[in-house]
Design a protein around this motif. Structure first.
Motif, short mmCIF file in Angstrom:
data_model
loop_
_atom_site.label_atom_id
_atom_site.label_comp_id
_atom_site.label_asym_id
_atom_site.label_seq_id
_atom_site.Cartn_x
_atom_site.Cartn_y
_atom_site.Cartn_z
N VAL A 1 0.86 -1.18 0.00
CA VAL A 1 0.00 0.00 0.00
C VAL A 1 0.90 1.23 0.00
N THR A 2 0.56 2.22 -0.82
CA THR A 2 1.30 3.48 -0.82
C THR A 2 0.32 4.62 -0.60
N VAL A 3 0.71 5.53 0.28
CA VAL A 3 -0.07 6.73 0.58
C VAL A 3 0.80 7.92 0.21
N PHE A 4 0.31 8.76 -0.69
CA PHE A 4 1.07 9.95 -1.10
C PHE A 4 0.69 11.11 -0.18
N VAL A 5 1.71 11.75 0.40
CA VAL A 5 1.46 12.82 1.36
C VAL A 5 2.31 14.05 1.02
N ALA A 6 1.81 15.21 1.37
CA ALA A 6 2.55 16.45 1.12
C ALA A 6 3.66 16.66 2.14
N ASP A 7 3.51 16.07 3.32
CA ASP A 7 4.45 16.30 4.43
C ASP A 7 5.36 15.10 4.69
N LEU A 8 5.94 14.54 3.64
CA LEU A 8 6.69 13.29 3.77
C LEU A 8 7.79 13.37 4.82
N ASP A 9 8.63 14.38 4.76
CA ASP A 9 9.76 14.45 5.70
C ASP A 9 9.29 14.57 7.14
N GLU A 10 8.29 15.38 7.38
CA GLU A 10 7.74 15.55 8.72
C GLU A 10 7.14 14.22 9.21
N ARG A 11 6.45 13.54 8.34
CA ARG A 11 5.82 12.26 8.71
C ARG A 11 6.88 11.21 9.06
N VAL A 12 7.93 11.13 8.26
CA VAL A 12 9.01 10.15 8.52
C VAL A 12 9.69 10.47 9.86
N ARG A 13 9.94 11.75 10.13
CA ARG A 13 10.53 12.14 11.43
C ARG A 13 9.63 11.73 12.59
N ALA A 14 8.34 11.95 12.45
CA ALA A 14 7.40 11.59 13.52
C ALA A 14 7.37 10.07 13.74
N ILE A 15 7.37 9.31 12.66
CA ILE A 15 7.38 7.85 12.78
C ILE A 15 8.68 7.39 13.44
N SER A 16 9.80 7.97 13.03
CA SER A 16 11.09 7.63 13.66
C SER A 16 11.06 7.96 15.15
N GLY A 17 10.42 9.06 15.50
CA GLY A 17 10.29 9.44 16.90
C GLY A 17 9.48 8.46 17.71
N ARG A 18 8.65 7.68 17.02
CA ARG A 18 7.86 6.64 17.69
C ARG A 18 8.54 5.28 17.63
N GLY A 19 9.78 5.25 17.11
CA GLY A 19 10.59 4.04 17.17
C GLY A 19 10.57 3.14 15.97
N ILE A 20 10.04 3.58 14.85
CA ILE A 20 10.04 2.76 13.63
C ILE A 20 10.85 3.49 12.56
N GLU A 21 11.80 2.77 11.97
CA GLU A 21 12.64 3.33 10.92
C GLU A 21 12.25 2.72 9.58
N PRO A 22 12.44 3.47 8.50
CA PRO A 22 12.12 2.94 7.17
C PRO A 22 13.00 1.74 6.82
N ASP A 23 12.44 0.84 6.03
CA ASP A 23 13.19 -0.28 5.50
C ASP A 23 13.90 0.09 4.20
N GLU A 24 13.28 1.00 3.44
CA GLU A 24 13.86 1.43 2.17
C GLU A 24 13.45 2.87 1.89
N ARG A 25 14.26 3.52 1.07
CA ARG A 25 13.95 4.86 0.55
C ARG A 25 14.21 4.82 -0.95
N GLU A 26 13.32 5.43 -1.71
CA GLU A 26 13.48 5.47 -3.16
C GLU A 26 13.27 6.90 -3.64
N THR A 27 13.97 7.26 -4.70
CA THR A 27 13.72 8.53 -5.39
C THR A 27 13.63 8.21 -6.87
#
Length: 125
Positions: free
Chosen positions: A70-96
């Protein structure tokens, strides 16, 4: 929430992620999404409203667990990733991608993939 509340708006999208065990899966999803489910449809099915008329369902279906993407497109990607990391979950992959669109991928303990996509760096929101 009643069926008529859903139907009064015309179209609703439900993306289902199947897990082996609902009780053990939901805490990870709560941590990822930053909150408890919007409602529990059954004792083994939880539903989050991720945007108006857009729902993410986590359902206990062991025979289908681990196969969601599932993919969710969001305008605030960086903020969202920081918030998730702050809750203890890190990304498995990053793509550009070639046009600069970015995607950050997480995998739940069953192997289901949820990605958050976002606009190129510096793009106007």
């Amino acid at each position: 929430m009643s069926v008529s509340e859903f139907l009064s708006d015309g179209v609703e999208l439900f993306a289902t992620v199947c897990v082996r065990d609902h009780a053990t899966a939901c805490p990870w999803w709560e941590q990822l999404l930053g909150r408890h489910s919007t409602f529990d449809a059954t004792p083994t099915e939880s539903v989050w409203e991720i945007a108006p008329h857009r729902w993410l369902v986590v359902e206990q279906r062991p025979d289908r667990a681990g196969h969601a993407a599932v993919t969710v497109f969001v305008a605030d990607l960086d903020e969202r990733v920081r918030a998730i990391s702050g809750r203890g979950i890190e990304p498995d992959e990053r793509e550009t991608y070639g046009d600069g669109v970015r995607k950050v991928i997480y995998r739940d303990p069953d192997g289901n993939e949820i990605g958050f996509g976002g606009p190129p760096l510096g793009a106007a929101g």
